[in-house]
Design a protein around this motif. Sequence first.
Motif, PDB file in Angstrom:
ATOM      1  N   ASN A 266       0.821  -1.208   0.000  1.00 57.43           N
ATOM      2  CA  ASN A 266       0.000   0.000   0.000  1.00 57.43           C
ATOM      3  C   ASN A 266       0.857   1.260   0.000  1.00 57.43           C
ATOM      4  O   ASN A 266       2.029   1.232   0.397  1.00 57.43           O
ATOM      5  N   HIS A 267       0.281   2.352  -0.489  1.00 60.53           N
ATOM      6  CA  HIS A 267       1.008   3.623  -0.562  1.00 60.53           C
ATOM      7  C   HIS A 267       0.141   4.762  -0.032  1.00 60.53           C
ATOM      8  O   HIS A 267      -0.856   5.123  -0.646  1.00 60.53           O
ATOM      9  N   CYS A 321       4.432   9.541  -1.847  1.00 53.14           N
ATOM     10  CA  CYS A 321       4.099   8.446  -0.947  1.00 53.14           C
ATOM     11  C   CYS A 321       4.761   8.734   0.393  1.00 53.14           C
ATOM     12  O   CYS A 321       5.901   9.182   0.451  1.00 53.14           O
ATOM     13  N   LYS A 323       5.567   6.582   2.725  1.00 50.44           N
ATOM     14  CA  LYS A 323       6.533   5.589   3.212  1.00 50.44           C
ATOM     15  C   LYS A 323       7.903   6.108   2.799  1.00 50.44           C
ATOM     16  O   LYS A 323       8.195   6.196   1.599  1.00 50.44           O
ATOM     17  N   HIS A 326       9.997   4.713   0.146  1.00 53.71           N
ATOM     18  CA  HIS A 326       9.459   4.762  -1.217  1.00 53.71           C
ATOM     19  C   HIS A 326       9.794   6.081  -1.908  1.00 53.71           C
ATOM     20  O   HIS A 326       9.459   6.269  -3.066  1.00 53.71           O
ATOM     21  N   MET A 397       8.864   7.748  -5.384  1.00 54.30           N
ATOM     22  CA  MET A 397       7.491   8.248  -5.522  1.00 54.30           C
ATOM     23  C   MET A 397       7.352   9.640  -4.950  1.00 54.30           C
ATOM     24  O   MET A 397       6.774   9.847  -3.870  1.00 54.30           O
TER      25      MET A 397
END
Length: 472
Positions: A266-267, A321, A323, A326, A397
């Motif tokens: 998931n993002h 994103c 995270k 990421h 991202m």
Amino acid sequence: MNRRNFFAGAAGAATAVAATSVSRVAMAALPEPVLQASTATAAPLIPPNGHPYQPVVTLNGWTLPWRMNAGVKEFHLVAEPVVREMAPGFKVNMWGYNGQSPGPTIEVVEGDRVRIFVTNKLPEHTTVHWHGQRLPNGMDGVGGITQPHIPPGKTFVYEFSARRPGTFMYHPHADEMTQMAMGMMGFWVTHPKASAHPHIEKVDRDFCFLLGSFDVEPGSKTPKVATMTDFNIWSFNSRVFPAIDSLNVRRGDRVRLRVGNLTMTNHPVHIHGHEFEVTGTDGGPVPRTARWPEVTTDIAVGQMRQMEFVADEEGDWALHCHKSHHTMGPMGHDVPTMIGVDHRGIAEKIRKLVPDYMVMGDKGMADMGSMEMPLPDNTLPMMSGQGPFGAAEMGGMFTLLKVRRDQKPGDYKDPGWFRHPLGAVAREVAAGTTPPAAPRAAASPAASPATSSGAAPDATVRRTPGPGAHHH
Ligand SMILES: [Cu+2]
């Protein structure tokens, strides 16, 4: 855009066609495939026929032109090996469609009859699954279950009506782990037919992109296809920051972002400086009464989300994103934490033995953004990107939402870096001094930009004029 006759053009057609087992008449019936050589964000494709709509802009991508044939929109997708430049100097051998990964965006209107020819130029069989669509079961593209696989060298045809407006994706349902790890995916938008849909607002800018992940070992060019979760490249439309185009809008525009997730995790997608509402999901538009304001929305595996907001704050706003690994390029996972470790002198001694040796991150990892590390060829730096104030220390991202008062309606060009008002940038304070107060922003109306809940009727909270209003 680069048109090429898939079967070698009129002059050379005799030999090219003879080499296939398909008749010349059948080949002539196929729409000429359109291929894209560029990784730049293409201008929106204004529909030349059919029901009019406001087209989307695909980040570092493009929309597939179609042929109208007796009232049916005909598209031709070519599944094939491609080389995607994920960033300048970093090219990856992928599989994609019509010259790129992801494949082109397909845009149609609710109620359109759609015929899609899929030619397989991959070394193995494939199918195309039209993720999220209402369609006859035999058009759903699940290899072995709803159709035979498309063998290499063959063309299959799918046909259905686009029944529901919304945000969709397409991807193979054949050797999925390999084919998706290699970059086979694309976006699909079905625009509403009614000019005033109860749950779909008009917007000034409508952007779309797919979240992607790859496992490319530093120095190599081909993704590892057996990777399950431990990917090292995180992308928007198979591009990585700083090579992802910015989303450039005019101040006051109502903006829609459509994001689909075909990665294996998931993002949480986060936008700075603005609140948005999720106005659509995989299942279609969200009724206004069911929306709430957010600055981050999690996009789970296989999901699509439409985020909408009024871009009313000027600046260069991060869109990424959340995270943090990421928003970085590839790195080893077994790097020890060196923060606080004093290794002065040690590096010099080691360098006598290992000339390229570098000490990593004794004050954090920020040094990595500005360091000139010796990297193998065709390797993405871990943290990169230069901003007007220095290294951005980002990768993966991450991109920018650029909001400008003087961006022309319909102009998607990058306006360059934001010029901040004098004194309106965080700055050093000298000890013992009192800095002058920073300028206050012009009073801006409170409340979330897309607010539609509560007692306020929609007309009073919808501050964005429709697209037409900017033109006068
Ligand atoms: Cu992420």
